[in-house]
Enzyme design. Sequence first.
Site, PDB file in Angstrom:
ATOM      1  N   SER A 462      -1.818   2.361  -6.788  1.00 17.81           N
ATOM      2  CA  SER A 462      -2.015   3.579  -5.995  1.00 17.81           C
ATOM      3  C   SER A 462      -1.060   4.638  -6.491  1.00 17.81           C
ATOM      4  CB  SER A 462      -1.743   3.278  -4.515  1.00 17.81           C
ATOM      5  OG  SER A 462      -1.659   4.475  -3.764  1.00 17.81           O
ATOM      6  N   TYR A 475       3.956   0.286   2.004  1.00 21.12           N
ATOM      7  CA  TYR A 475       2.746   0.343   1.188  1.00 21.12           C
ATOM      8  C   TYR A 475       3.097   0.688  -0.264  1.00 21.12           C
ATOM      9  CZ  TYR A 475      -1.902   1.831  -0.399  1.00 21.12           C
ATOM     10  OH  TYR A 475      -3.083   1.975  -1.095  1.00 21.12           O
TER      11      TYR A 475
END
Length: 590
Positions: A462, A475
């Site tokens: 990501s 995250y």
Amino acid sequence: MADWHRFNVTNGDVDLATFSYGTPGESTPDKPVVLLVHGWPDTHHLWDLVAPRLAEHFRVYAYDTRGFGDSTRPVAVESYRLDALAQDMLAVCHAVNPDGKTHIVAHDWGSVQAWETVTTAGADDVIASFTSVSGPNLDYLGEWARAKMARPTPRGVAQALSQVASSAYTAFFQVPGASDLFFRTFGSDRVWTEFLHLVEGTPRENARFGPTLREDMISGLKLYRANIRGKLANPEPRPTRVPVLEVVNDRDIALRPAIYERTHTHADRLWRKRTATGHWLPYTNPGYLADTAIEFIETIAGGAPVSPNTIDRARVDGPARELIGKLAVVTGAGSGIGRETAYALADLGAELVLADIDLDSAEETAIACKAKGVPATAYRLDVSDTDAVTRFADDVRAAHGVADIVVNNAGVALAGSALAASDEQVDRLLAINLRGVISGSRAFGRQMAERGVGGHIVNLASAAAFTLSRDLGLYSASKAGVLMFSESLRAELAEHRVGVTAICPGIVHTNITANTEYAGAADESAAREKVDKFYQKRNFTPDRVARDIVAAIAKNKAVVPVTPEAEFGYRVYRFFPWAARIGARQKIAG
């Protein structure tokens, strides 16, 4: 040397040294007959490491083509024309199998000769199948080159120039004095062994040459002088009804994969397998070549089915799609980026194995992929269960074969305060996002490395891996782990020709945003709704990520920031880390 037993076959004034493999007099009339044909500058010893495996299933023969090994060496260049060589091959076929059809497996100039043979009238009465390795039909090649130049496009011109560069050595081979002297000087076993080891990593112990290597190199140059200029200048492509398997090697130093794109217009029954292998496949990856030939021949001969069946997905029924014959595994394939990636891979012809914790959604994706004309199978998989991932990889290999492409896409999101998150939330996040990727990469990566013909692993990281944010610390940690693991694994698997890519999307609207947990948020529902609406408004859809994934596989890219903000964040973190740290202090959710 392998267990070869010699006899002679005569065609006109040429004696062809022919060899059977195995115990003389062994009676195996029920087995199909396979004839192995070498190229330049080899002899039948090219097949020393392939023949023993084939002999477990077939009666195996090979021969030294004219000008090589112990066969006659005509002096005149015109004696090496392909029509004469095709008659040699037919004579050997009649001698080794007078009452049946013979399966041909041929490499390099042996394959070029076999193409001439199978396009000769009546060839399908003599030849049962043809496995072509690193040797095109010269008429088809000439037709391809003329088409590229007649209707030039940037891509077509680039393909043609690439092939011209790869074939530049053939111009030198056309000069008798210079090229003959070169090989008379440097044509030794030791030099040739080191050359093969250098250009494609052939194990030195696998290089098998006869005592006539230097003479074979020189006399074999007449193949080039007798055929290339005439065939390429005035191609006369003829069709064939013989079933053909093209084994295409992406790392072939002499032949670019694009040159085979017109074969389907002339071969009624065509299959194609393409791997990250080099030109001398019989030396470098003999086990893979043998297994591939066995599966194809058994399929054509109607013998005992080989399991798993990888030939069915290699059938070419029209213009060959780029990933025809490939097996792709996608996790998290039930929605979002995983589903769109499955669609993109299906459009390119790959067989799909689709995994998701929600089996019904994976089944829906599989149905849509089948509608695109490719096989697709759905499995339920919880990637947070390491043992389950290992079993899944084993099940895929048993049912479908070793995967060529693996996309570790399954993931979840967790936003909000790292201090407020529960241990259960942290454990689940890391088990799915990081450990799930590691488990999938390891399980399938081992299989790819063991098979030895390359592959590609795609791991979904990501932009959060390098875009600092106070609300995405956990995250970001999981995705930064994916990024660093992927970069390191890429280095580890490079020697096995297995590529590894980390995909780093930015703001992409998927169902993950609607399911994100917000640790420490005063109103979690409101925070989720706020972010989801922003992602909807951004309107960067998963299919655009899928396109970048497919492109990254084709180009073997290491790290791919997908969205504009991901590309910006990647550069800011690398070159202006202080600015990234200041920006990280801004809250993105309440």
